[in-house]
Write an enzyme that holds these catalytic residues in place. Structure first.
Site: not given
Length: 188
Positions: A8-10, A13, A70
């Protein structure tokens, strides 16, 4: 052997990371690597560890292509790295089907899906930039409030009491780098 990778990006999450882990375990992954870092970082330690862990005949399993890369170019570069080790990439989120890199058709589908995901991300960023520009023009966009600097006095007080930077960060809900910045130990 199936090696799972979740991201997850952060750090907020947690539910998303737990869902990925659950899906990877249900698919039968023998080993899981997971991290909570932005996909834009050039080095993701757990992803590198997962790729290093792969042995000939293994499969790296991810829930969605955007958890791995990405951009289409990045995704295809990962596919080549994985294939160079004699391994395959498996993606679970294909409408109940899995997609792997064992056939030319699968690789084509993967390239197309990666291109669509990259396109969607670019559109989202474009809309975000437009929204910010509009808000700035209307005088409504002030940026994020500097939460750590607003607590600089509290940071310095706790540090003077001998509290460690890590503990200060936990107590105040700010990053450790912000603590150092408030203490004047990191350039702003």
């Amino acid at each position: 052997m199936r090696i799972g990778y979740a991201r997850t990006s952060t750090t907020d999450q947690e539910a998303g990371l737990a869902a990925q882990r659950r899906d990877l375990e249900a698919f039968g992954c023998d080993w899981l690597f997971s991290e909570q870092v932005s996909g834009t970082l050039t080095v993701r330690p757990e992803l590198e560890a997962a790729i290093d862990y792969l042995r000939r005949g293994d499969a790296l399993v991810v829930c969605k292509p955007d958890r791995l890369a990405r951009s289409t170019a990045d995704l295809l570069a990962f596919v080549e790295r994985i294939k160079a080790k004699g391994c395959e990439l498996v993606i679970l989120s294909m409408g109940g089907q899995t997609l792997d890199t064992s056939s030319p058709t699968s690789k084509l589908m993967l390239s197309m899906l990666a291109a669509v995901a990259e396109f969607e991300r670019d559109l989202m960023l474009e809309r975000q930039r437009e929204g910010i520009a509009k808000a700035k023009a209307e005088g409504r966009y002030l940026g994020r409030k500097p939460t750590a600097r607003a607590q600089a006095e509290e940071v310095q007080k706790l540090a003077a009491e001998g509290v460690s930077p890590t503990e200060i960060a936990k107590r105040l809900g700010i990053g450790r780098t912000s603590v150092y910045r408030c203490l004047g130990k990191v350039a702003a």
